[in-house]
Design a protein around this motif. Structure first.
Motif, PDB file in Angstrom:
ATOM      1  N   LEU A 166       0.808  -1.217   0.000  1.00 34.06           N
ATOM      2  CA  LEU A 166       0.000   0.000   0.000  1.00 34.06           C
ATOM      3  C   LEU A 166       0.844   1.271   0.000  1.00 34.06           C
ATOM      4  O   LEU A 166       0.381   2.329  -0.453  1.00 34.06           O
ATOM      5  CB  LEU A 166      -0.926  -0.003   1.220  1.00 34.06           C
ATOM      6  CG  LEU A 166      -2.006  -1.084   1.218  1.00 34.06           C
ATOM      7  CD1 LEU A 166      -2.773  -1.083   2.532  1.00 34.06           C
ATOM      8  CD2 LEU A 166      -2.957  -0.902   0.046  1.00 34.06           C
ATOM      9  N   THR A 167       2.083   1.180   0.472  1.00 37.30           N
ATOM     10  CA  THR A 167       2.916   2.386   0.566  1.00 37.30           C
ATOM     11  C   THR A 167       4.031   2.450  -0.475  1.00 37.30           C
ATOM     12  O   THR A 167       4.534   3.535  -0.771  1.00 37.30           O
ATOM     13  CB  THR A 167       3.553   2.503   1.964  1.00 37.30           C
ATOM     14  OG1 THR A 167       4.332   1.324   2.230  1.00 37.30           O
ATOM     15  CG2 THR A 167       2.474   2.642   3.030  1.00 37.30           C
ATOM     16  N   ARG A 168       4.424   1.323  -1.029  1.00 30.35           N
ATOM     17  CA  ARG A 168       5.575   1.292  -1.931  1.00 30.35           C
ATOM     18  C   ARG A 168       5.218   1.106  -3.408  1.00 30.35           C
ATOM     19  O   ARG A 168       6.052   1.401  -4.276  1.00 30.35           O
ATOM     20  CB  ARG A 168       6.531   0.162  -1.524  1.00 30.35           C
ATOM     21  CG  ARG A 168       7.061   0.265  -0.098  1.00 30.35           C
ATOM     22  CD  ARG A 168       7.961   1.468   0.078  1.00 30.35           C
ATOM     23  NE  ARG A 168       8.526   1.532   1.420  1.00 30.35           N
ATOM     24  CZ  ARG A 168       9.353   2.467   1.833  1.00 30.35           C
ATOM     25  NH1 ARG A 168       9.722   3.425   1.002  1.00 30.35           N
ATOM     26  NH2 ARG A 168       9.818   2.467   3.074  1.00 30.35           N
ATOM     27  N   LEU A 169       4.019   0.619  -3.696  1.00 31.76           N
ATOM     28  CA  LEU A 169       3.660   0.366  -5.087  1.00 31.76           C
ATOM     29  C   LEU A 169       2.723   1.444  -5.599  1.00 31.76           C
ATOM     30  O   LEU A 169       1.773   1.829  -4.909  1.00 31.76           O
ATOM     31  CB  LEU A 169       2.968  -0.996  -5.226  1.00 31.76           C
ATOM     32  CG  LEU A 169       3.760  -2.241  -4.844  1.00 31.76           C
ATOM     33  CD1 LEU A 169       2.965  -3.497  -5.180  1.00 31.76           C
ATOM     34  CD2 LEU A 169       5.115  -2.269  -5.535  1.00 31.76           C
ATOM     35  N   PRO A 170       2.958   1.965  -6.797  1.00 33.94           N
ATOM     36  CA  PRO A 170       2.001   2.902  -7.392  1.00 33.94           C
ATOM     37  C   PRO A 170       0.735   2.165  -7.825  1.00 33.94           C
ATOM     38  O   PRO A 170       0.782   0.979  -8.163  1.00 33.94           O
ATOM     39  CB  PRO A 170       2.768   3.464  -8.594  1.00 33.94           C
ATOM     40  CG  PRO A 170       3.755   2.402  -8.941  1.00 33.94           C
ATOM     41  CD  PRO A 170       4.138   1.736  -7.654  1.00 33.94           C
ATOM     42  N   GLU A 171      -0.384   2.863  -7.801  1.00 36.03           N
ATOM     43  CA  GLU A 171      -1.639   2.264  -8.215  1.00 36.03           C
ATOM     44  C   GLU A 171      -1.694   2.190  -9.739  1.00 36.03           C
ATOM     45  O   GLU A 171      -1.105   3.015 -10.447  1.00 36.03           O
ATOM     46  CB  GLU A 171      -2.817   3.088  -7.687  1.00 36.03           C
ATOM     47  CG  GLU A 171      -4.189   2.489  -7.963  1.00 36.03           C
ATOM     48  CD  GLU A 171      -4.359   1.117  -7.340  1.00 36.03           C
ATOM     49  OE1 GLU A 171      -3.865   0.131  -7.953  1.00 36.03           O
ATOM     50  OE2 GLU A 171      -4.966   1.018  -6.260  1.00 36.03           O
ATOM     51  N   SER A 172      -2.367   1.174 -10.272  1.00 39.01           N
ATOM     52  CA  SER A 172      -2.587   1.077 -11.715  1.00 39.01           C
ATOM     53  C   SER A 172      -3.956   0.470 -11.951  1.00 39.01           C
ATOM     54  O   SER A 172      -4.469  -0.290 -11.123  1.00 39.01           O
ATOM     55  CB  SER A 172      -1.506   0.228 -12.386  1.00 39.01           C
ATOM     56  OG  SER A 172      -1.622  -1.138 -12.044  1.00 39.01           O
ATOM     57  N   ARG A 173      -4.523   0.826 -13.072  1.00 36.33           N
ATOM     58  CA  ARG A 173      -5.846   0.317 -13.450  1.00 36.33           C
ATOM     59  C   ARG A 173      -5.827  -0.070 -14.914  1.00 36.33           C
ATOM     60  O   ARG A 173      -4.975   0.368 -15.683  1.00 36.33           O
ATOM     61  CB  ARG A 173      -6.935   1.360 -13.209  1.00 36.33           C
ATOM     62  CG  ARG A 173      -7.264   1.600 -11.745  1.00 36.33           C
ATOM     63  CD  ARG A 173      -8.331   2.676 -11.601  1.00 36.33           C
ATOM     64  NE  ARG A 173      -8.830   2.761 -10.234  1.00 36.33           N
ATOM     65  CZ  ARG A 173      -8.257   3.432  -9.263  1.00 36.33           C
ATOM     66  NH1 ARG A 173      -7.127   4.094  -9.519  1.00 36.33           N
ATOM     67  NH2 ARG A 173      -8.773   3.471  -8.057  1.00 36.33           N
ATOM     68  N   GLY A 174      -6.794  -0.890 -15.307  1.00 36.07           N
ATOM     69  CA  GLY A 174      -6.974  -1.247 -16.700  1.00 36.07           C
ATOM     70  C   GLY A 174      -8.291  -0.695 -17.206  1.00 36.07           C
ATOM     71  O   GLY A 174      -8.972   0.074 -16.514  1.00 36.07           O
ATOM     72  N   ALA A 175      -8.650  -1.091 -18.406  1.00 38.07           N
ATOM     73  CA  ALA A 175      -9.927  -0.663 -18.961  1.00 38.07           C
ATOM     74  C   ALA A 175     -11.065  -1.246 -18.127  1.00 38.07           C
ATOM     75  O   ALA A 175     -11.059  -2.422 -17.780  1.00 38.07           O
ATOM     76  CB  ALA A 175     -10.041  -1.130 -20.418  1.00 38.07           C
ATOM     77  N   ALA A 176     -12.036  -0.398 -17.796  1.00 40.13           N
ATOM     78  CA  ALA A 176     -13.159  -0.842 -16.979  1.00 40.13           C
ATOM     79  C   ALA A 176     -13.954  -1.916 -17.723  1.00 40.13           C
ATOM     80  O   ALA A 176     -14.338  -1.739 -18.880  1.00 40.13           O
ATOM     81  CB  ALA A 176     -14.054   0.338 -16.626  1.00 40.13           C
ATOM     82  N   ARG A 177     -14.164  -3.022 -17.060  1.00 45.90           N
ATOM     83  CA  ARG A 177     -14.929  -4.124 -17.637  1.00 45.90           C
ATOM     84  C   ARG A 177     -16.024  -4.540 -16.661  1.00 45.90           C
ATOM     85  O   ARG A 177     -15.916  -4.318 -15.459  1.00 45.90           O
ATOM     86  CB  ARG A 177     -14.025  -5.327 -17.924  1.00 45.90           C
ATOM     87  CG  ARG A 177     -12.967  -5.086 -18.987  1.00 45.90           C
ATOM     88  CD  ARG A 177     -12.119  -6.328 -19.181  1.00 45.90           C
ATOM     89  NE  ARG A 177     -11.205  -6.544 -18.059  1.00 45.90           N
ATOM     90  CZ  ARG A 177     -10.669  -7.711 -17.748  1.00 45.90           C
ATOM     91  NH1 ARG A 177     -10.996  -8.788 -18.433  1.00 45.90           N
ATOM     92  NH2 ARG A 177      -9.836  -7.824 -16.723  1.00 45.90           N
ATOM     93  N   ARG A 178     -17.048  -5.173 -17.186  1.00 53.53           N
ATOM     94  CA  ARG A 178     -18.155  -5.628 -16.344  1.00 53.53           C
ATOM     95  C   ARG A 178     -17.927  -7.091 -15.981  1.00 53.53           C
ATOM     96  O   ARG A 178     -17.630  -7.919 -16.839  1.00 53.53           O
ATOM     97  CB  ARG A 178     -19.482  -5.458 -17.091  1.00 53.53           C
ATOM     98  CG  ARG A 178     -20.705  -5.851 -16.273  1.00 53.53           C
ATOM     99  CD  ARG A 178     -21.972  -5.262 -16.892  1.00 53.53           C
ATOM    100  NE  ARG A 178     -22.127  -5.681 -18.271  1.00 53.53           N
ATOM    101  CZ  ARG A 178     -22.759  -6.806 -18.633  1.00 53.53           C
ATOM    102  NH1 ARG A 178     -23.247  -7.617 -17.727  1.00 53.53           N
ATOM    103  NH2 ARG A 178     -22.883  -7.113 -19.909  1.00 53.53           N
TER     104      ARG A 178
END
Length: 482
Positions: A182-194
């Motif tokens: 939670l403190t050392r890794l940057p957040e990442s996201r992908g394309a929103a899917r259902r």
């Protein structure tokens, strides 16, 4: 999105640790089963569920976990997966009965299903294209080490402390890893899917019903209403699932991918390959202890050829495939696995020396190691770039399902021909089950004839999306023979 050098180092370390725990717990239980059976007076069916509960929840939730990570953030979901895995591990260690142990193994498998796709996606997002190959190689090596050490750690801890400690080991690791994630890794996201929740529910219910019928057949009787009813219900639910996947706009397993011969053959073949190996590991660890009288650690050491072969040989499979052809290598590998399994079964009896078994066990391990990278690449190399992540998830699902069904089917054959009454009775059942493991590998070899002669190179790292690299877990090291 890539970060600083420090971010990349943390990403490699934390994702590798998470995956190491997951793969370790697929196999660490194998050499502890006899101790669990004694402590809880567990039946064969109970022991089967202890193993398959983990694999089934793992297989059923992989695709859904990927969708959740893309939508809500991979770092956040990864931390949740670690917390769930750590909590379930502590609960497994404190389980007061075999029933509670099975329930907690389901939760542990759920955590594993969250950790694995998130680990690979976070790792790929942290590294620039030119460094991803190196990072995945290190990650694969650590993960493969988990497969190699799983039975040994399980045997050593069970013999030196108690079987509960194979689960307690995960708790401090998860507790330390979560705040660092939670403190050392940057957040990442992908394309929103259902998420395909109706598909998930029907798929899970169908698979559970089929495995339930197979596991209960020996105790309840193959002609009983319970067994016949659950098997029929399972088949009907699977048919409903296939129909739903044809109609829904966001399928859990897109059926259009199966139009590819390489994809279809690779997935079906990995199902039978892993069914053969998982069922064999489940029973061989017990055979070494019950029929041959070895302690958990000695039994684990005698399983080493199955762990060492993938670790050493799988990385060479690419160059071998270039020389002899991918299809020929996959077929040959599965034939060797089948021959080794059959030979092991026929040579096994109470008092058999390890020198008699080490050659066929090694032969089956070599075959497994040769085939698995080719099947992995086949399942992901002939799909569109946008489908690589989905194809990887489907492949991982088929692989875990193969493991669950392998334990259930081989366990049912063992129960029909043997039991726990004596070393001789156990040996009779073991021989029948190992011949079935050989048959499963031979079916996989037959299916592999349908693979293309050559397997197209995987999508270059520079073009690969952060969510599309889960195939590399298996491609690098053949990581989880369980």
């Amino acid at each position: 999105m890539t970060g600083t050098a420090r971010d990349r180092a943390w990403a490699l370390a934390l994702t590798s640790v998470g995956s190491f725990m997951v793969i370790l717990d697929m196999l660490v239980v194998a050499t502890a089963l006899s101790a669990i059976q004694r402590d809880f007076h567990a039946s064969l069916a109970d022991l089967e569920w202890t193993v398959t509960a983990y694999s089934l929840s793992f297989a059923a939730l992989l695709m859904t976990a990927s969708v959740l990570g893309d939508r809500f953030g991979r770092r956040r979901i990864f931390a949740i997966g670690l917390a769930l895995f750590g909590f379930a591990s502590a609960a497994c260690a404190r389980a007061p009965s075999i029933g509670w142990l099975i329930v907690e193994r389901i939760i542990q498998g759920t955590g594993a299903a969250v950790i694995m796709p998130m680990a690979l996606a976070l790792l790929n997002a942290a590294f620039p294209p030119q460094r991803r190959g190196w990072a995945i190689g290190v990650y694969g090596g650590v993960t493969g080490l988990g497969a190699l050490l799983g039975p040994i750690i399980g045997g050593a801890v069970t013999e030196g402390l108690s079987w509960q400690w194979i689960f307690w080991l995960n708790v401090p690791i998860a507790a330390v890893a979560i705040p660092l994630v939670l403190t050392r890794l940057p957040e990442s996201r992908g394309a929103a899917r259902r998420a395909d929740l109706p598909g998930l529910l029907v798929f899970s219910a169908g698979v559970l019903a089929l495995v339930w019928g197979l596991v209960r057949g020996g105790d309840a009787g193959w002609g009983s209403g319970e067994v016949v009813g659950t098997l029929v219900a399972g088949l009907l639910l699977v048919a409903v699932f296939v129909g739903w996947q044809r109609r829904t706009t966001a399928p859990m397993i897109p059926l259009r991918l199966f139009r590819s011969r390489a994809f279809s053959a690779g997935n079906v073949a990995i199902f039978f390959l892993n069914a053969s190996m998982s069922g064999a590991v489940f029973l061989t660890a017990q055979f070494q202890q019950i029929a041959l009288g070895h302690g958990p650690l000695n039994a684990a050491l005698r399983l080493l050829p199955w762990g060492v072969a993938p670790f050493l040989i799988a990385p060479l499979a690419g160059s071998l495939a270039a020389r002899v052809g991918a299809r020929r290598l996959a077929v040959t590998g599965l034939l060797l696995q089948g021959a080794g399994m059959g030979w092991t079964g026929l040579a096994s009896h109470p008092g058999v020396g390890y020198a008699t078994l080490v050659v066929p066990i090694s032969l089956s391990g070599i075959g497994f190691a040769a085939a698995i990278p080719i099947l992995t690449r086949s399942a992901v190399s002939d799909v569109d770039l946008s489908d690589v992540g989905t194809a990887s998830g489907v492949y991982s699902t088929f692989r875990q399902l193969g493991g669950a069904f392998g334990v259930a089917v081989l366990g049912a054959l063992f129960a029909g021909f043997g039991g726990y009454d004596s070393a001789a009775v156990f040996s009779d059942g073991y021989t029948a089950a190992m011949l079935a493991a050989a048959a499963a590998a031979l079916i996989g070899a037959t299916v592999s004839v349908g693979l293309p002669t050559t397997v197209r190179r995987l999508v270059p790292p520079a073009e690969r999306d952060a969510s599309s690299t889960s195939e590399l877990l298996s491609a690098g090291r053949g990581a989880d023979p369980g």
